[in-house]
Motif scaffolding. Sequence first.
Motif, mmCIF file in Angstrom:
data_model
loop_
_atom_site.group_PDB
_atom_site.id
_atom_site.type_symbol
_atom_site.label_atom_id
_atom_site.label_comp_id
_atom_site.label_asym_id
_atom_site.label_seq_id
_atom_site.Cartn_x
_atom_site.Cartn_y
_atom_site.Cartn_z
ATOM 1 N N ILE A 22 0.754 -1.300 -0.016
ATOM 2 C CA ILE A 22 -0.008 0.043 0.048
ATOM 3 C C ILE A 22 0.677 1.287 -0.038
ATOM 4 O O ILE A 22 1.628 1.373 0.955
ATOM 5 C CB ILE A 22 -0.827 -0.084 1.223
ATOM 6 C CG1 ILE A 22 -1.897 -1.199 1.249
ATOM 7 C CG2 ILE A 22 -1.707 1.316 1.117
ATOM 8 C CD1 ILE A 22 -2.875 -1.440 0.316
ATOM 9 N N CYS A 23 0.753 2.105 -1.122
ATOM 10 C CA CYS A 23 1.700 3.133 -1.193
ATOM 11 C C CYS A 23 0.964 4.400 -1.059
ATOM 12 O O CYS A 23 -0.229 4.477 -1.004
ATOM 13 C CB CYS A 23 2.699 2.938 -2.553
ATOM 14 S SG CYS A 23 3.496 1.606 -2.571
ATOM 15 N N HIS A 24 1.576 5.563 -1.364
ATOM 16 C CA HIS A 24 1.034 6.894 -1.194
ATOM 17 C C HIS A 24 -0.119 7.096 -2.255
ATOM 18 O O HIS A 24 -1.119 7.628 -1.773
ATOM 19 C CB HIS A 24 2.048 8.170 -1.478
ATOM 20 C CG HIS A 24 1.696 9.432 -1.668
ATOM 21 N ND1 HIS A 24 1.553 10.280 -0.478
ATOM 22 C CD2 HIS A 24 1.211 10.191 -2.403
ATOM 23 C CE1 HIS A 24 1.178 11.232 -0.610
ATOM 24 N NE2 HIS A 24 0.675 11.405 -1.965
ATOM 25 N N GLU A 25 0.234 6.368 -3.537
ATOM 26 C CA GLU A 25 -0.951 6.816 -4.454
ATOM 27 C C GLU A 25 -2.400 5.768 -4.160
ATOM 28 O O GLU A 25 -3.407 6.281 -4.848
ATOM 29 C CB GLU A 25 -0.436 6.406 -5.738
ATOM 30 C CG GLU A 25 0.669 6.977 -6.125
ATOM 31 C CD GLU A 25 2.105 6.604 -6.102
ATOM 32 O OE1 GLU A 25 2.841 6.573 -6.592
ATOM 33 O OE2 GLU A 25 2.166 5.787 -4.921
ATOM 34 N N ASP A 26 -2.281 5.080 -3.222
ATOM 35 C CA ASP A 26 -3.345 4.092 -3.027
ATOM 36 C C ASP A 26 -4.390 4.596 -2.066
ATOM 37 O O ASP A 26 -5.347 4.146 -2.184
ATOM 38 C CB ASP A 26 -2.988 2.905 -2.415
ATOM 39 C CG ASP A 26 -2.231 1.904 -3.285
ATOM 40 O OD1 ASP A 26 -2.506 1.843 -4.616
ATOM 41 O OD2 ASP A 26 -1.018 1.333 -3.119
ATOM 42 N N THR A 27 -4.328 5.800 -1.299
ATOM 43 C CA THR A 27 -5.505 6.475 -0.609
ATOM 44 C C THR A 27 -5.071 7.946 -0.744
ATOM 45 O O THR A 27 -4.206 8.619 -0.793
ATOM 46 C CB THR A 27 -5.166 6.109 0.994
ATOM 47 O OG1 THR A 27 -3.645 6.446 1.460
ATOM 48 C CG2 THR A 27 -5.114 4.483 1.122
ATOM 49 N N VAL A 28 -6.643 8.405 -0.522
ATOM 50 C CA VAL A 28 -6.420 9.941 -0.447
ATOM 51 C C VAL A 28 -5.885 10.513 0.598
ATOM 52 O O VAL A 28 -5.271 11.575 0.671
ATOM 53 C CB VAL A 28 -7.708 10.333 -0.595
ATOM 54 C CG1 VAL A 28 -8.098 12.048 -0.369
ATOM 55 C CG2 VAL A 28 -8.438 10.144 -1.991
ATOM 56 N N PRO A 77 -4.724 4.064 5.185
ATOM 57 C CA PRO A 77 -3.733 3.331 4.477
ATOM 58 C C PRO A 77 -3.751 1.818 5.149
ATOM 59 O O PRO A 77 -3.807 0.674 4.635
ATOM 60 C CB PRO A 77 -2.353 3.821 4.845
ATOM 61 C CG PRO A 77 -2.762 5.144 4.957
ATOM 62 C CD PRO A 77 -4.025 5.087 5.551
ATOM 63 N N TYR A 78 -4.130 1.672 6.584
ATOM 64 C CA TYR A 78 -4.169 0.368 7.148
ATOM 65 C C TYR A 78 -5.373 -0.323 6.889
ATOM 66 O O TYR A 78 -5.515 -1.531 6.920
ATOM 67 C CB TYR A 78 -3.532 0.508 8.452
ATOM 68 C CG TYR A 78 -2.221 0.648 8.788
ATOM 69 C CD1 TYR A 78 -1.244 -0.372 8.423
ATOM 70 C CD2 TYR A 78 -1.693 1.915 9.486
ATOM 71 C CE1 TYR A 78 -0.109 -0.591 8.747
ATOM 72 C CE2 TYR A 78 -0.162 1.998 9.613
ATOM 73 C CZ TYR A 78 0.315 1.012 9.045
ATOM 74 O OH TYR A 78 1.879 0.951 9.145
ATOM 75 N N LEU A 79 -6.344 0.544 6.823
ATOM 76 C CA LEU A 79 -7.696 -0.266 6.777
ATOM 77 C C LEU A 79 -7.816 -0.839 5.214
ATOM 78 O O LEU A 79 -8.653 -1.633 5.060
ATOM 79 C CB LEU A 79 -9.074 1.045 7.037
ATOM 80 C CG LEU A 79 -9.235 1.356 8.262
ATOM 81 C CD1 LEU A 79 -9.943 2.570 8.195
ATOM 82 C CD2 LEU A 79 -9.662 0.182 9.071
ATOM 83 N N LEU A 80 -7.149 -0.083 4.223
ATOM 84 C CA LEU A 80 -6.996 -0.764 2.780
ATOM 85 C C LEU A 80 -6.302 -1.778 2.935
ATOM 86 O O LEU A 80 -6.689 -2.829 2.154
ATOM 87 C CB LEU A 80 -6.371 0.434 1.948
ATOM 88 C CG LEU A 80 -6.402 -0.071 0.539
ATOM 89 C CD1 LEU A 80 -7.622 -0.564 -0.143
ATOM 90 C CD2 LEU A 80 -5.490 1.094 -0.304
ATOM 91 N N ALA A 81 -5.264 -1.735 3.659
ATOM 92 C CA ALA A 81 -4.472 -3.073 3.615
ATOM 93 C C ALA A 81 -5.365 -4.130 4.026
ATOM 94 O O ALA A 81 -5.341 -5.467 3.635
ATOM 95 C CB ALA A 81 -3.113 -2.950 4.442
ATOM 96 N N CYS A 82 -6.017 -3.769 5.428
ATOM 97 C CA CYS A 82 -6.800 -5.167 5.884
ATOM 98 C C CYS A 82 -8.087 -5.726 4.851
ATOM 99 O O CYS A 82 -8.277 -6.787 4.634
ATOM 100 C CB CYS A 82 -7.657 -4.461 6.965
ATOM 101 S SG CYS A 82 -6.579 -4.052 8.458
#
Length: 226
Positions: free
Chosen positions: A134-140, A148-153
């Motif tokens: 999960i990198c900078h571009e993946d979340t607003v 970022p951590y919720l997206l990883a989960c």
Amino acid sequence: MTYAALLLDLDGTLVDSEPRHFHAHRTFLATQGITATDEMVVGNIGKGDHSFYQHLMKTHGISADAAAWVERKTALLMESYRIEGLALRPGVHELLARALAEGIACTVVTSAERRLCALSLDVAGLAKRLASRICHEDTVEHKPHPAPYLLACRRLSVPPQRCLVIEDSVSGVRSGKAAGCTVFASPGLVSAAELLAAGADRCVASLAEALDGMPSSSTRLRTAGG
């Protein structure tokens, strides 16, 4: 606690890159007439460069494109990685080997841009082992926001309560805790006291200690079999 996933910060946690970031900041900012103090660069740990440069522009009354500044600083940093390589933080190999043996999924969760994350892992010899990122571009929203951590989960289909986050910054610790994960901190340039005050559940001197106390798969099998 038996964890189903490890969510790993990159800079300062997996790789010893923070001093290199500081040097790149100082080198670039000097071209803009700004002297980057230790307090300034250490205070930016875990927060991302775009907001850091926006703040500096406002403070110094400079009208410029923050994205262009980040681009120039990142180019300096990436060149140093290509030339000098990148060292791992203590215990990384041991932690990843344990996770692999136990079937624990691993994802990198970083504020770095994807290309910088990819180069960092490549020169450090971790690219194949840590392909999930999960990198900078993946979340607003970025750390200390939980996004970022919720997206990883979500991508791993693992509830936050079954995830162990490992971080080295105050903003990273707060991000992981806000997402509902257990967070272990790896003190370095940020002290154990600061990381615990930010909400870390535990500090580890080496990443090899992070899974200590978790029953191994062989122990679980013996327990299940009586």
